[in-house]
Scaffold this motif. Structure first.
Motif, PDB file in Angstrom:
ATOM      1  N   GLY A   1       0.666  -1.192  -0.143  1.00 52.91           N
ATOM      2  CA  GLY A   1      -0.200   0.019   0.014  1.00 52.91           C
ATOM      3  C   GLY A   1       0.795   1.343   0.054  1.00 52.91           C
ATOM      4  N   GLY A   2       0.089   2.542   0.045  1.00 53.05           N
ATOM      5  CA  GLY A   2       0.808   3.871   0.195  1.00 53.05           C
ATOM      6  C   GLY A   2       0.058   4.522  -0.568  1.00 53.05           C
TER       7      GLY A   2
ATOM      8  N   ARG B   1       4.611   7.599  -0.343  1.00 53.93           N
ATOM      9  CA  ARG B   1       5.048   6.637   0.586  1.00 53.93           C
ATOM     10  C   ARG B   1       4.640   5.286  -0.182  1.00 53.93           C
ATOM     11  NH1 ARG B   1       1.612   8.496   5.676  1.00 53.93           N
ATOM     12  NH2 ARG B   1       2.790  10.310   5.113  1.00 53.93           N
ATOM     13  N   PHE B   2       5.221   4.376   0.416  1.00 54.58           N
ATOM     14  CA  PHE B   2       4.827   2.976   0.169  1.00 54.58           C
ATOM     15  C   PHE B   2       5.200   1.915   1.454  1.00 54.58           C
ATOM     16  CE2 PHE B   2       9.119   3.253  -1.137  1.00 54.58           C
ATOM     17  CZ  PHE B   2       9.936   2.472  -0.753  1.00 54.58           C
ATOM     18  N   ASN B   3       4.433   1.036   1.535  1.00 54.33           N
ATOM     19  CA  ASN B   3       4.352   0.189   2.738  1.00 54.33           C
ATOM     20  C   ASN B   3       4.137  -1.221   2.127  1.00 54.33           C
ATOM     21  OD1 ASN B   3       1.402  -0.236   2.991  1.00 54.33           O
ATOM     22  ND2 ASN B   3       1.508   1.947   3.547  1.00 54.33           N
ATOM     23  N   PHE B   4       4.678  -2.044   3.056  1.00 52.40           N
ATOM     24  CA  PHE B   4       4.273  -3.326   2.970  1.00 52.40           C
ATOM     25  C   PHE B   4       3.956  -4.125   4.210  1.00 52.40           C
ATOM     26  CE2 PHE B   4       5.945  -7.949   2.554  1.00 52.40           C
ATOM     27  CZ  PHE B   4       5.286  -8.314   1.568  1.00 52.40           C
TER      28      PHE B   4
ATOM     29  N   LEU C   1       8.040   3.539   3.901  1.00 61.15           N
ATOM     30  CA  LEU C   1       8.997   4.562   3.814  1.00 61.15           C
ATOM     31  C   LEU C   1       8.545   5.589   2.924  1.00 61.15           C
ATOM     32  CD1 LEU C   1      10.243   1.307   3.214  1.00 61.15           C
ATOM     33  CD2 LEU C   1      12.386   2.771   3.186  1.00 61.15           C
ATOM     34  N   ASP C   2       8.900   6.961   3.255  1.00 64.04           N
ATOM     35  CA  ASP C   2       8.664   7.956   2.416  1.00 64.04           C
ATOM     36  C   ASP C   2      10.088   8.644   2.160  1.00 64.04           C
ATOM     37  OD1 ASP C   2       9.282   9.738   4.415  1.00 64.04           O
ATOM     38  OD2 ASP C   2       7.245  10.380   4.754  1.00 64.04           O
TER      39      ASP C   2
ATOM     40  N   PRO D   1      14.904   7.147   0.373  1.00 65.13           N
ATOM     41  CA  PRO D   1      13.659   6.860   1.466  1.00 65.13           C
ATOM     42  C   PRO D   1      14.150   6.740   2.769  1.00 65.13           C
ATOM     43  CG  PRO D   1      14.645   5.096   0.187  1.00 65.13           C
ATOM     44  CD  PRO D   1      15.364   6.198  -0.352  1.00 65.13           C
ATOM     45  N   ARG D   2      13.276   7.004   3.631  1.00 62.98           N
ATOM     46  CA  ARG D   2      13.599   6.846   5.156  1.00 62.98           C
ATOM     47  C   ARG D   2      12.592   6.131   5.953  1.00 62.98           C
ATOM     48  NH1 ARG D   2      10.599  11.682   8.444  1.00 62.98           N
ATOM     49  NH2 ARG D   2       8.580  11.754   7.321  1.00 62.98           N
ATOM     50  N   ILE D   3      12.878   5.297   6.916  1.00 62.30           N
ATOM     51  CA  ILE D   3      12.052   4.574   7.556  1.00 62.30           C
ATOM     52  C   ILE D   3      11.002   5.613   8.333  1.00 62.30           C
ATOM     53  CG2 ILE D   3      11.684   3.053   9.453  1.00 62.30           C
ATOM     54  CD1 ILE D   3      14.251   1.687   8.613  1.00 62.30           C
TER      55      ILE D   3
END
Length: 385
Positions: A30-31, A81-84, A102-103, A120-122
Protein backbone atom coordinates in the motif's frame (compact mmCIF):
# COMPACT_ATOMS: atom_id res chain seq x y z
CA UNK A 1 -4.64 -1.71 -1.54
CA UNK A 2 -4.14 -5.06 -3.23
CA UNK A 3 -4.43 -8.17 -1.08
CA UNK A 4 -2.47 -11.18 -2.27
CA UNK A 5 -3.80 -14.42 -0.83
CA UNK A 6 -0.75 -16.70 -0.82
CA UNK A 7 -1.82 -19.13 1.90
CA UNK A 8 -0.99 -22.39 0.19
CA UNK A 9 2.29 -21.25 -1.38
CA UNK A 10 3.68 -19.53 1.72
CA UNK A 11 2.53 -22.29 4.07
CA UNK A 12 4.32 -24.89 2.00
CA UNK A 13 7.48 -22.81 1.65
CA UNK A 14 7.63 -21.91 5.34
CA UNK A 15 6.94 -25.46 6.37
CA UNK A 16 9.76 -26.70 4.16
CA UNK A 17 12.23 -24.06 5.38
CA UNK A 18 11.38 -23.83 9.07
CA UNK A 19 9.22 -26.79 9.95
CA UNK A 20 6.53 -24.44 11.29
CA UNK A 21 2.94 -24.77 10.10
CA UNK A 22 1.28 -21.48 9.06
CA UNK A 23 -2.48 -21.49 8.62
CA UNK A 24 -2.64 -18.40 6.40
CA UNK A 25 -0.57 -15.35 5.46
CA UNK A 26 -2.04 -12.21 3.92
CA UNK A 27 0.41 -9.86 2.20
CA UNK A 28 -0.58 -6.25 1.51
CA UNK A 29 1.22 -3.56 -0.47
CA UNK A 30 0.00 0.00 0.00
CA UNK A 31 0.83 3.67 0.20
CA UNK A 32 0.09 6.67 -1.98
CA UNK A 33 1.49 9.06 -4.55
CA UNK A 34 1.14 12.73 -3.57
CA UNK A 35 2.25 15.82 -5.48
CA UNK A 36 2.25 19.27 -3.85
CA UNK A 37 2.59 22.82 -5.14
CA UNK A 38 3.12 25.40 -2.37
CA UNK A 39 3.02 29.16 -2.75
CA UNK A 40 4.53 30.59 0.45
CA UNK A 41 4.94 34.09 1.85
CA UNK A 42 7.41 34.33 4.76
CA UNK A 43 7.10 37.61 6.65
CA UNK A 44 10.85 37.89 7.37
CA UNK A 45 12.22 36.30 4.24
CA UNK A 46 12.04 32.71 3.04
CA UNK A 47 14.34 29.95 4.32
CA UNK A 48 16.86 28.65 1.79
CA UNK A 49 15.80 26.12 -0.82
CA UNK A 50 15.75 22.62 0.66
CA UNK A 51 15.09 23.85 4.22
CA UNK A 52 12.62 21.83 6.24
CA UNK A 53 10.07 24.66 6.34
CA UNK A 54 9.94 24.58 2.54
CA UNK A 55 8.66 20.97 2.72
CA UNK A 56 5.99 21.41 5.40
CA UNK A 57 5.17 23.65 8.35
CA UNK A 58 7.61 23.17 11.22
CA UNK A 59 7.07 25.58 14.14
CA UNK A 60 10.24 27.51 14.87
CA UNK A 61 11.57 27.43 11.29
CA UNK A 62 9.62 30.37 9.85
CA UNK A 63 11.51 33.32 11.38
CA UNK A 64 13.10 33.76 7.96
CA UNK A 65 16.46 34.53 6.37
CA UNK A 66 17.21 38.24 6.05
CA UNK A 67 18.10 39.18 2.52
CA UNK A 68 16.07 36.36 0.97
CA UNK A 69 12.87 37.04 -0.95
CA UNK A 70 9.60 36.59 0.91
CA UNK A 71 7.51 34.83 -1.75
CA UNK A 72 8.57 31.39 -3.03
CA UNK A 73 6.99 28.44 -4.82
CA UNK A 74 7.91 24.78 -4.22
CA UNK A 75 6.91 21.69 -6.20
CA UNK A 76 7.46 18.30 -4.58
CA UNK A 77 6.37 14.67 -4.55
CA UNK A 78 8.40 13.79 -1.45
CA UNK A 79 5.45 12.86 0.74
CA UNK A 80 4.71 9.88 -1.52
CA UNK A 81 5.10 6.67 0.45
CA UNK A 82 4.90 2.92 0.17
CA UNK A 83 4.42 0.17 2.73
CA UNK A 84 4.37 -3.60 2.98
CA UNK A 85 2.42 -5.62 5.53
CA UNK A 86 2.09 -9.31 6.33
CA UNK A 87 -0.43 -10.92 8.70
CA UNK A 88 0.13 -14.57 9.60
CA UNK A 89 -2.11 -16.88 11.60
CA UNK A 90 0.05 -19.22 13.67
CA UNK A 91 -0.74 -22.47 15.40
CA UNK A 92 -2.45 -22.13 18.74
CA UNK A 93 -4.45 -19.08 17.74
CA UNK A 94 -1.45 -16.72 17.72
CA UNK A 95 -1.13 -13.85 15.25
CA UNK A 96 2.04 -12.35 13.76
CA UNK A 97 2.14 -9.03 11.87
CA UNK A 98 5.03 -7.27 10.18
CA UNK A 99 4.86 -3.73 8.77
CA UNK A 100 7.37 -1.42 7.11
CA UNK A 101 6.73 1.99 5.52
CA UNK A 102 9.02 4.50 3.83
CA UNK A 103 8.72 8.00 2.35
CA UNK A 104 11.15 10.69 1.15
CA UNK A 105 10.58 13.65 3.51
CA UNK A 106 13.09 15.67 5.62
CA UNK A 107 16.28 14.51 3.83
CA UNK A 108 18.78 17.08 2.56
CA UNK A 109 20.72 14.59 0.39
CA UNK A 110 18.96 15.72 -2.81
CA UNK A 111 18.30 19.04 -4.50
CA UNK A 112 15.94 20.76 -6.92
CA UNK A 113 18.55 21.59 -9.58
CA UNK A 114 18.31 18.51 -11.83
CA UNK A 115 16.87 15.20 -10.64
CA UNK A 116 15.10 15.95 -7.32
CA UNK A 117 16.39 12.59 -6.05
CA UNK A 118 15.89 11.95 -2.34
CA UNK A 119 16.67 8.87 -0.27
CA UNK A 120 13.81 6.91 1.29
CA UNK A 121 13.54 7.02 5.08
CA UNK A 122 11.91 4.65 7.55
CA UNK A 123 8.59 5.84 8.93
CA UNK A 124 7.42 2.59 10.49
CA UNK A 125 9.15 -0.76 10.95
CA UNK A 126 7.61 -3.05 13.56
CA UNK A 127 6.46 -6.56 14.39
CA UNK A 128 3.32 -7.37 16.37
CA UNK A 129 2.98 -10.77 18.05
CA UNK A 130 -0.39 -11.18 19.76
CA UNK A 131 -0.53 -8.25 22.24
CA UNK A 132 3.09 -7.18 21.83
CA UNK A 133 4.44 -4.55 19.41
CA UNK A 134 8.20 -4.16 18.95
CA UNK A 135 9.87 -1.73 16.55
CA UNK A 136 9.42 1.83 15.31
CA UNK A 137 5.96 3.36 15.03
CA UNK A 138 3.81 6.17 16.48
CA UNK A 139 4.54 7.00 20.09
CA UNK A 140 1.82 5.74 22.42
CA UNK A 141 1.49 9.32 23.68
CA UNK A 142 0.00 10.36 20.32
CA UNK A 143 -3.38 9.47 18.81
CA UNK A 144 -2.79 9.65 15.03
CA UNK A 145 -6.47 8.87 14.39
CA UNK A 146 -7.36 12.30 15.79
CA UNK A 147 -5.17 14.26 13.36
CA UNK A 148 -7.11 16.58 11.04
CA UNK A 149 -7.42 15.95 7.30
CA UNK A 150 -5.05 18.69 6.18
CA UNK A 151 -2.89 18.85 3.06
CA UNK A 152 0.15 19.97 5.07
CA UNK A 153 2.32 16.96 5.93
CA UNK A 154 1.63 17.08 9.68
CA UNK A 155 -1.34 19.41 9.96
CA UNK A 156 -1.81 21.30 13.26
CA UNK A 157 1.88 20.70 13.98
CA UNK A 158 2.05 23.20 16.85
CA UNK A 159 -0.90 21.70 18.72
CA UNK A 160 -0.27 17.96 18.69
CA UNK A 161 2.18 15.35 19.98
CA UNK A 162 3.97 13.98 16.93
CA UNK A 163 6.72 11.40 17.33
CA UNK A 164 7.66 8.11 15.71
CA UNK A 165 10.28 6.06 17.53
CA UNK A 166 11.36 2.59 18.61
CA UNK A 167 9.31 1.08 21.42
CA UNK A 168 8.09 -2.04 23.16
CA UNK A 169 4.32 -1.90 23.69
CA UNK A 170 1.80 -4.22 25.33
CA UNK A 171 -1.90 -3.91 24.52
CA UNK A 172 -4.71 -5.40 26.58
CA UNK A 173 -8.18 -4.48 25.39
CA UNK A 174 -8.42 -0.69 25.48
CA UNK A 175 -5.27 -0.28 27.57
CA UNK A 176 -1.73 0.18 26.26
CA UNK A 177 1.57 0.56 28.06
CA UNK A 178 4.94 1.12 26.41
CA UNK A 179 8.65 1.61 27.02
CA UNK A 180 9.95 4.03 24.40
CA UNK A 181 13.23 5.51 23.23
CA UNK A 182 14.48 8.33 25.53
CA UNK A 183 16.06 11.50 24.15
CA UNK A 184 16.49 14.76 26.07
CA UNK A 185 16.66 18.26 24.57
CA UNK A 186 17.90 21.08 26.80
CA UNK A 187 18.67 24.80 26.62
CA UNK A 188 22.07 25.74 28.11
CA UNK A 189 21.99 28.44 30.76
CA UNK A 190 21.12 31.85 29.30
CA UNK A 191 22.21 31.02 25.74
CA UNK A 192 18.88 31.55 23.99
CA UNK A 193 18.30 29.36 20.97
CA UNK A 194 21.12 26.87 21.57
CA UNK A 195 20.16 23.22 22.12
CA UNK A 196 21.80 20.26 23.81
CA UNK A 197 20.54 16.92 22.51
CA UNK A 198 21.43 14.25 25.04
CA UNK A 199 21.07 10.54 24.44
CA UNK A 200 22.57 9.64 27.82
CA UNK A 201 20.62 7.87 30.54
CA UNK A 202 19.33 4.30 30.75
CA UNK A 203 15.68 4.85 31.73
CA UNK A 204 13.14 4.47 28.88
CA UNK A 205 10.20 6.85 28.56
CA UNK A 206 7.15 5.15 30.11
CA UNK A 207 3.79 5.84 28.44
CA UNK A 208 0.31 4.51 29.16
CA UNK A 209 -2.84 5.10 27.13
CA UNK A 210 -6.50 4.19 27.48
CA UNK A 211 -8.82 4.22 24.44
CA UNK A 212 -12.57 4.36 24.91
CA UNK A 213 -15.69 5.10 22.89
CA UNK A 214 -19.32 6.12 23.26
CA UNK A 215 -22.53 5.30 21.49
CA UNK A 216 -22.79 7.13 18.21
CA UNK A 217 -19.20 6.45 17.20
CA UNK A 218 -17.29 8.98 19.32
CA UNK A 219 -13.78 7.71 20.14
CA UNK A 220 -11.33 9.11 22.70
CA UNK A 221 -7.88 8.46 24.13
CA UNK A 222 -6.21 9.52 27.38
CA UNK A 223 -2.43 9.17 27.53
CA UNK A 224 0.15 9.85 30.24
CA UNK A 225 3.94 9.93 30.11
CA UNK A 226 6.74 9.85 32.69
CA UNK A 227 10.28 10.37 31.46
CA UNK A 228 13.76 10.92 32.79
CA UNK A 229 15.61 14.00 31.57
CA UNK A 230 19.31 13.29 31.69
CA UNK A 231 22.54 14.88 30.51
CA UNK A 232 26.05 13.51 31.07
CA UNK A 233 28.55 15.09 28.69
CA UNK A 234 31.39 17.54 28.39
CA UNK A 235 30.46 20.97 27.02
CA UNK A 236 33.68 22.84 26.37
CA UNK A 237 35.48 22.61 29.70
CA UNK A 238 32.29 22.07 31.71
CA UNK A 239 31.20 18.59 32.74
CA UNK A 240 27.40 18.34 32.72
CA UNK A 241 25.78 15.71 34.93
CA UNK A 242 22.14 16.28 35.88
CA UNK A 243 18.83 14.40 36.01
CA UNK A 244 15.20 15.44 36.42
CA UNK A 245 11.75 13.97 35.80
CA UNK A 246 9.27 15.07 33.14
CA UNK A 247 5.63 14.14 32.81
CA UNK A 248 2.56 14.97 30.77
CA UNK A 249 -1.01 14.06 29.80
CA UNK A 250 -2.81 14.22 26.47
CA UNK A 251 -6.52 13.87 25.71
CA UNK A 252 -7.69 13.38 22.11
CA UNK A 253 -10.91 12.47 20.37
CA UNK A 254 -13.02 12.14 17.24
CA UNK A 255 -16.71 13.02 17.55
CA UNK A 256 -19.09 12.32 14.65
CA UNK A 257 -21.56 15.11 13.85
CA UNK A 258 -23.88 13.46 11.38
CA UNK A 259 -21.64 12.73 8.40
CA UNK A 260 -19.20 15.43 9.59
CA UNK A 261 -16.72 15.02 12.43
CA UNK A 262 -14.99 17.08 15.10
CA UNK A 263 -11.40 16.23 16.08
CA UNK A 264 -9.30 17.61 18.92
CA UNK A 265 -6.21 17.10 21.05
CA UNK A 266 -5.23 18.85 24.32
CA UNK A 267 -1.81 18.27 25.92
CA UNK A 268 -0.05 19.56 29.04
CA UNK A 269 3.25 18.65 30.64
CA UNK A 270 6.51 19.44 32.43
CA UNK A 271 9.56 18.50 30.39
CA UNK A 272 7.65 17.25 27.33
CA UNK A 273 10.12 18.89 24.96
CA UNK A 274 10.34 16.94 21.68
CA UNK A 275 6.97 15.24 22.20
CA UNK A 276 5.09 18.46 21.40
CA UNK A 277 5.03 20.77 18.38
CA UNK A 278 7.97 19.05 16.65
CA UNK A 279 10.30 20.07 19.50
CA UNK A 280 9.39 23.77 19.23
CA UNK A 281 10.52 24.10 22.88
CA UNK A 282 13.10 22.08 24.78
CA UNK A 283 12.28 19.79 27.69
CA UNK A 284 14.34 21.77 30.17
CA UNK A 285 16.94 24.46 30.77
CA UNK A 286 20.18 24.31 32.75
CA UNK A 287 20.39 26.72 35.66
CA UNK A 288 23.53 28.51 36.90
CA UNK A 289 24.62 25.27 38.61
CA UNK A 290 24.01 23.29 35.39
CA UNK A 291 21.09 21.47 36.97
CA UNK A 292 18.06 20.67 34.79
CA UNK A 293 14.91 22.73 35.36
CA UNK A 294 11.90 21.46 33.42
CA UNK A 295 9.95 23.71 31.04
CA UNK A 296 6.15 23.68 31.25
CA UNK A 297 4.28 23.55 27.95
CA UNK A 298 0.73 23.08 26.72
CA UNK A 299 -0.98 22.98 23.37
CA UNK A 300 -3.88 21.66 21.38
CA UNK A 301 -5.99 21.90 18.26
CA UNK A 302 -9.60 21.66 17.14
CA UNK A 303 -10.70 20.66 13.65
CA UNK A 304 -14.12 20.38 12.06
CA UNK A 305 -14.58 18.44 8.81
CA UNK A 306 -17.70 19.11 6.76
CA UNK A 307 -18.89 17.01 3.83
CA UNK A 308 -20.50 19.22 1.19
CA UNK A 309 -21.42 16.15 -0.87
CA UNK A 310 -20.19 12.60 -1.45
CA UNK A 311 -17.18 13.98 -3.33
CA UNK A 312 -16.50 17.38 -1.74
CA UNK A 313 -15.36 18.13 1.83
CA UNK A 314 -13.56 20.79 3.87
CA UNK A 315 -11.66 20.91 7.15
CA UNK A 316 -11.34 23.99 9.38
CA UNK A 317 -8.47 23.75 11.89
CA UNK A 318 -7.04 25.97 14.66
CA UNK A 319 -3.89 24.94 16.51
CA UNK A 320 -1.63 26.44 19.17
CA UNK A 321 1.26 25.84 21.58
CA UNK A 322 2.83 27.80 24.43
CA UNK A 323 5.97 27.26 26.52
CA UNK A 324 6.41 28.76 30.00
CA UNK A 325 10.11 29.64 29.82
CA UNK A 326 12.04 31.15 32.72
CA UNK A 327 13.78 33.86 30.68
CA UNK A 328 16.25 34.45 33.52
CA UNK A 329 17.61 30.99 32.65
CA UNK A 330 16.82 30.60 28.96
CA UNK A 331 17.44 34.13 27.71
CA UNK A 332 15.05 35.85 25.34
CA UNK A 333 15.77 34.17 22.01
CA UNK A 334 13.88 30.95 22.78
CA UNK A 335 10.54 29.95 21.29
CA UNK A 336 7.49 31.05 23.27
CA UNK A 337 4.25 30.59 21.30
CA UNK A 338 3.14 29.13 17.97
CA UNK A 339 -0.26 29.31 16.31
CA UNK A 340 -1.62 28.15 12.98
CA UNK A 341 -4.95 27.99 11.16
CA UNK A 342 -6.04 26.00 8.11
CA UNK A 343 -8.98 25.84 5.74
CA UNK A 344 -9.15 23.53 2.76
CA UNK A 345 -11.37 22.15 0.03
CA UNK A 346 -10.92 18.55 -1.12
CA UNK A 347 -12.49 16.81 -4.11
CA UNK A 348 -12.45 13.04 -4.69
CA UNK A 349 -13.88 12.11 -8.11
CA UNK A 350 -13.24 8.49 -7.13
CA UNK A 351 -12.33 6.96 -3.78
CA UNK A 352 -8.55 6.57 -4.31
CA UNK A 353 -8.03 9.98 -5.98
CA UNK A 354 -8.16 13.36 -4.23
CA UNK A 355 -7.43 16.90 -5.41
CA UNK A 356 -7.24 19.69 -2.87
CA UNK A 357 -6.39 23.29 -2.10
CA UNK A 358 -5.51 24.60 1.38
CA UNK A 359 -4.74 27.98 2.91
CA UNK A 360 -2.58 28.10 6.03
CA UNK A 361 -1.50 30.98 8.26
CA UNK A 362 1.09 30.48 11.00
CA UNK A 363 2.60 32.83 13.58
CA UNK A 364 5.57 32.04 15.85
CA UNK A 365 6.91 34.29 18.62
CA UNK A 366 10.07 34.20 20.73
CA UNK A 367 10.41 35.45 24.29
CA UNK A 368 12.23 38.60 23.11
CA UNK A 369 9.24 39.59 20.96
CA UNK A 370 10.75 38.60 17.60
CA UNK A 371 8.13 36.85 15.50
CA UNK A 372 7.81 35.10 12.18
CA UNK A 373 4.75 34.50 10.07
CA UNK A 374 3.93 32.24 7.15
CA UNK A 375 1.04 32.38 4.70
CA UNK A 376 0.82 29.40 2.35
CA UNK A 377 -1.53 28.25 -0.38
CA UNK A 378 -1.07 24.58 -1.19
CA UNK A 379 -2.40 22.51 -4.06
CA UNK A 380 -2.21 18.72 -3.87
CA UNK A 381 -3.08 15.64 -5.89
CA UNK A 382 -3.10 12.28 -4.10
CA UNK A 383 -3.62 8.76 -5.42
CA UNK A 384 -3.95 5.98 -2.84
CA UNK A 385 -2.47 2.69 -4.02
Amino acid sequence: MKHLKLAALISGAMLAMTGTAYAKTDMTFGGYIKADVMFSDYGNGAPDSGSLSRQFYVPGTIYGEKGNGKQVVDFQARESRFNFKTVTDLEGGHSLTGFIELDFMTHTDGNERVSNSYSPRIRHAFVTYDNWTIGQTWTTFQNPGALPENLDFVGAADGTPFVRQALIKYTSGNFQIALENPETTLTPNNTGGARITSGSGVVPDVIARYNFSQEGGAAYSLAAIVRQLNVEELQGTTQLDSTDVGYGVSFAGVIPVGKDDFKFTATYGEGLGRYMALNYANAGVLDSNNEIQTITSYGGFVSYRHWWSEQWRSSFTLSGFSADNDVNLTGGSVNKEAYSGYVNLLYSPSKPLTFGVEYMHALNEREDGVDGDLNRIMFSAKYVL
